[in-house]
Design a protein around this motif. Sequence first.
Motif, PDB file in Angstrom:
ATOM      1  N   LEU A 289       0.821  -1.208   0.000  1.00 43.13           N
ATOM      2  CA  LEU A 289       0.000   0.000   0.000  1.00 43.13           C
ATOM      3  C   LEU A 289       0.859   1.263   0.000  1.00 43.13           C
ATOM      4  N   GLY A 290       2.105   1.137   0.496  1.00 41.94           N
ATOM      5  CA  GLY A 290       3.005   2.291   0.425  1.00 41.94           C
ATOM      6  C   GLY A 290       3.369   2.611  -1.011  1.00 41.94           C
ATOM      7  N   MET A 291       3.576   1.559  -1.799  1.00 47.56           N
ATOM      8  CA  MET A 291       3.912   1.738  -3.219  1.00 47.56           C
ATOM      9  C   MET A 291       2.663   1.825  -4.092  1.00 47.56           C
ATOM     10  N   GLN A 292       1.512   1.517  -3.506  1.00 44.73           N
ATOM     11  CA  GLN A 292       0.219   1.572  -4.203  1.00 44.73           C
ATOM     12  C   GLN A 292       0.188   0.669  -5.431  1.00 44.73           C
ATOM     13  N   ARG A 293       0.731  -0.548  -5.273  1.00 45.08           N
ATOM     14  CA  ARG A 293       0.705  -1.475  -6.411  1.00 45.08           C
ATOM     15  C   ARG A 293       0.759  -2.924  -5.924  1.00 45.08           C
ATOM     16  N   CYS A 294       0.425  -3.828  -6.839  1.00 40.02           N
ATOM     17  CA  CYS A 294       0.516  -5.260  -6.564  1.00 40.02           C
ATOM     18  C   CYS A 294       1.967  -5.698  -6.739  1.00 40.02           C
ATOM     19  N   VAL A 295       2.521  -6.363  -5.741  1.00 40.39           N
ATOM     20  CA  VAL A 295       3.924  -6.790  -5.823  1.00 40.39           C
ATOM     21  C   VAL A 295       4.052  -8.274  -6.125  1.00 40.39           C
ATOM     22  N   HIS A 296       3.024  -9.070  -5.863  1.00 40.52           N
ATOM     23  CA  HIS A 296       3.068 -10.501  -6.186  1.00 40.52           C
ATOM     24  C   HIS A 296       1.662 -10.993  -6.481  1.00 40.52           C
ATOM     25  N   SER A 297       1.585 -11.962  -7.396  1.00 41.16           N
ATOM     26  CA  SER A 297       0.337 -12.680  -7.667  1.00 41.16           C
ATOM     27  C   SER A 297       0.612 -14.165  -7.497  1.00 41.16           C
ATOM     28  N   ALA A 309      -6.155 -16.597   5.630  1.00 39.28           N
ATOM     29  CA  ALA A 309      -5.656 -16.420   7.001  1.00 39.28           C
ATOM     30  C   ALA A 309      -4.141 -16.420   6.927  1.00 39.28           C
ATOM     31  N   SER A 310      -3.508 -15.524   7.659  1.00 41.11           N
ATOM     32  CA  SER A 310      -2.048 -15.426   7.584  1.00 41.11           C
ATOM     33  C   SER A 310      -1.401 -15.846   8.892  1.00 41.11           C
ATOM     34  N   THR A 311      -0.142 -16.244   8.799  1.00 43.30           N
ATOM     35  CA  THR A 311       0.643 -16.519  10.001  1.00 43.30           C
ATOM     36  C   THR A 311       0.845 -15.208  10.752  1.00 43.30           C
ATOM     37  N   PRO A 312       1.216 -15.269  12.038  1.00 39.99           N
ATOM     38  CA  PRO A 312       1.369 -14.035  12.828  1.00 39.99           C
ATOM     39  C   PRO A 312       2.369 -13.044  12.231  1.00 39.99           C
ATOM     40  N   THR A 313       3.380 -13.551  11.522  1.00 38.53           N
ATOM     41  CA  THR A 313       4.398 -12.655  10.939  1.00 38.53           C
ATOM     42  C   THR A 313       4.054 -12.208   9.523  1.00 38.53           C
ATOM     43  N   PHE A 314       2.916 -12.640   9.007  1.00 37.09           N
ATOM     44  CA  PHE A 314       2.464 -12.295   7.653  1.00 37.09           C
ATOM     45  C   PHE A 314       3.434 -12.822   6.587  1.00 37.09           C
ATOM     46  N   SER A 315       4.119 -13.941   6.900  1.00 42.05           N
ATOM     47  CA  SER A 315       5.076 -14.523   5.951  1.00 42.05           C
ATOM     48  C   SER A 315       4.436 -15.588   5.078  1.00 42.05           C
ATOM     49  N   HIS A 316       3.381 -16.202   5.584  1.00 42.45           N
ATOM     50  CA  HIS A 316       2.696 -17.269   4.853  1.00 42.45           C
ATOM     51  C   HIS A 316       1.192 -17.016   4.901  1.00 42.45           C
ATOM     52  N   VAL A 317       0.487 -17.529   3.897  1.00 42.53           N
ATOM     53  CA  VAL A 317      -0.962 -17.370   3.855  1.00 42.53           C
ATOM     54  C   VAL A 317      -1.627 -18.731   3.658  1.00 42.53           C
ATOM     55  N   LEU A 331       4.811 -16.477   1.023  1.00 45.03           N
ATOM     56  CA  LEU A 331       4.668 -15.259   0.223  1.00 45.03           C
ATOM     57  C   LEU A 331       5.983 -14.812  -0.397  1.00 45.03           C
ATOM     58  N   ALA A 332       7.107 -15.162   0.214  1.00 45.12           N
ATOM     59  CA  ALA A 332       8.407 -14.729  -0.307  1.00 45.12           C
ATOM     60  C   ALA A 332       8.915 -15.653  -1.408  1.00 45.12           C
ATOM     61  N   THR A 333       8.847 -16.973  -1.192  1.00 41.00           N
ATOM     62  CA  THR A 333       9.419 -17.924  -2.167  1.00 41.00           C
ATOM     63  C   THR A 333       8.393 -18.403  -3.185  1.00 41.00           C
ATOM     64  N   ARG A 334       7.100 -18.133  -2.963  1.00 37.56           N
ATOM     65  CA  ARG A 334       6.004 -18.563  -3.826  1.00 37.56           C
ATOM     66  C   ARG A 334       5.747 -20.065  -3.740  1.00 37.56           C
ATOM     67  N   GLU A 335       6.426 -20.739  -2.813  1.00 32.61           N
ATOM     68  CA  GLU A 335       6.220 -22.168  -2.640  1.00 32.61           C
ATOM     69  C   GLU A 335       4.847 -22.400  -2.012  1.00 32.61           C
ATOM     70  N   SER A 336       4.117 -23.359  -2.557  1.00 32.22           N
ATOM     71  CA  SER A 336       2.758 -23.630  -2.089  1.00 32.22           C
ATOM     72  C   SER A 336       2.572 -25.122  -1.908  1.00 32.22           C
TER      73      SER A 336
END
Length: 763
Positions: A289-297, A309-317, A331-336
């Motif tokens: 929201l600071g950059m006002q754009r989508c950074v990952h899909s 639902a996200s982990t407490p650190t917002f690292s995984h969804v 969210l960082a590595t895109r591994e699912s």
Amino acid sequence: MHRVGSAGNTNNSVRPRKEKRLTYVFSDADDAKHCAGINCLKVLKATVSDGCDYLFTGSRDGTLKRWALSEDSATCSATFESHVDWVNDAVLAGDRTLVSCSSDTTLKTWNCLSDGTCTKTLRQHSDYVICLAAAEKNSNVVASGGLGGEVFIWDVEAALTPVSKSGDAMEDDCSNGVNGSTNSLPVTSLRTISSSNSISAHMSQSHGYVPIGAKGHKESVYALAMNDSGTRLVSGGTEKVVRVWDPRTGSKAMKLRGHTDNIRALLLDSTGRYCLSGSSDSMIRLWDLGMQRCVHSYAVHTDSVWALASTPTFSHVYSGGRDLSLYLTDLATRESILLCTKEHPILQLALHDDSIWAATTDSSVHRWPAEAHNPQKVFQRGGSFLAGNLSFSRARVSLEGLTLVPVYKEPTLIIPGTPAIVQHEILNNRRHVLTKDTAGSVKLWEITRGIVIEDYGKVSFEEKKEQLFEMVSIPAWFTVDTRLGNLSVHLDTPQCFSAEMYSADLNIVGKPEDDKVNLARETLKGLLAHWLAKRRQKHGPPTSANGDVLSGKDIAHRNLGHSRVEVDGGAENDSKVYPPFEFSTVSPPSVVTEGSQGGPWRKKITDLDGSEDEKDFPWWCLDCVLNNRLPPKENTKCSFYLLPCEGSPFQILTQGKLSAPRILRIHKVVNYVVEKLVLDKPLDNVNADGTLAPGIGGPLQHSVVGDGSFRSGLKPWQKLKPSIEILCNNKVLSPEMSLATVRAYIWKKPEDLILNYRVVQGR
């Protein structure tokens, strides 16, 4: 429909008005379970070391439930019942306050550790309220959004603060006693804010608290999220854009585009910098929201994403949706990785320590392992894949034959529900309804008692319906729907009072067999028997039956000027509830209705305390139960001609057209003919208040065949063994058929019914 003055009309004009409806919702034998899909979940952690964690669930059955959690069990400790439609979302706010929203257009507040009493009803939305969001650290702030495109930000503490009343301005701002509320705000007490951008809260001495309105959505809002401090709010819906707001003023901050279909789920990190969105385009997007754009899909799902639902650190969804699958994505590595698959679409997720609760369109809730504090443990099991960044990439992987194996086969805990009713048929006797639920079980319900009288198991619904067909014709005095997962029976005046039966046909002992019983009246008496008993404890027995029984205002005086009302004299003003109309006290139904103030409400019939009056109930219900008054009866008579069969040597003298109650049985007509042939009773000697009388009018006299015919001087038809047959359209009629049944199934013409009689030789 009678005519009444318009409530909001200032020019004394008169227009038709639909009277308030009374609905009763059947309750399953196990009331500790939901009976429809679960729309929302919320976990309350214990505040002391030896305390109990709680899970709150909100359902399409219109209720919320509180579950006391342990390692291997969940026990229902309270049911929150007041909403009259689906519960769509719930959040925890303030000091132990549970806030819920519903398709009934309201928000309701509850003490989350109470026995389930609603503390306030907030009415501001114009359409279904779909979603809520709360600020974790600024716990008084709650946002609501719905199908009307409206977003409101509420200060819960201010909304719950009692408002001082001044004169008549607050006449309608009183509690709806049935909701247990002390400051329920009716629709008229909250005003719409028309400012387009910056909107501030308003307080009015006469109208109370008004929430902040965030204006900008032109279409439905499906999802909301707020950061911990309550300084940033995001919303999404059918416009396919993520809108960002300052909830303190309601002003718009930005609008983010990227999704190609409805936005169904939103998350904000604790700071309000990052936002996750899930959409019906099957994509999950991460926004800065600071950059006002989508950074990952993230192309993880093959169908709509409905829950995040996200982990407490917002690292995984964690994500779930229409494809019946629950995924965990880095969210960082895109591994699912696929955590589990379910039998029903996933509607809501809630993390609880190292587990995750999943709610679906089914009535049960499942708990799965989640490893929320160390999600890498899950990936170490293998079977992960790399999420693509285009919506078709996930679908292409599936087509290429990559079969994903879920990490977990079975949940660690199941909170079972009751199968929802998905199919129903009102039978011709207008007392029974056949239903089929999601488990395939077919049951027969008795409408006038609210119970299952036969459980047929898993059989063909259509075949059972054919087996239960009866050739009877009774007016449609109620309607039914299964929107809440159980049967909801709707009574509307005056239609509901159109059906009558003889007491003998209802097997009512101690009542003359020819007494007519109004089905709606007796049903209302059964439904409100507990309420009436409580009322009499409070106010004492009524002194008369002329309308003076109501405290405060006389309902009859207030309403009878607009409509003709008949007193049901045959019922002798009795309040006795007959067995065919006794409702269960073990699994009592709930009443859904509204009176002159406070809006719609819902409550179990055994929880009514006798204080409810015309502010809570429709006036016609009270007039029926307390004063024994019914609306004027229409179409209760059936006109017919009684003629000898062609070539019959026996004829009786009838003076033209006859008239009798629709429910009159053919054996009464047989009696009439027998009397004329055997007893030769003169027609002129029968009085109009008896059962056989000449009518008044033109040259063609009309005789009336009453339902009390031949009570004196003639034995019942069964004992007489008459040698008379009654025919219609050359078909011999069963003595047990009613005139209405003959007209509907044998005669089948709009003209007056023609019956023929003949003497059967050799009997």
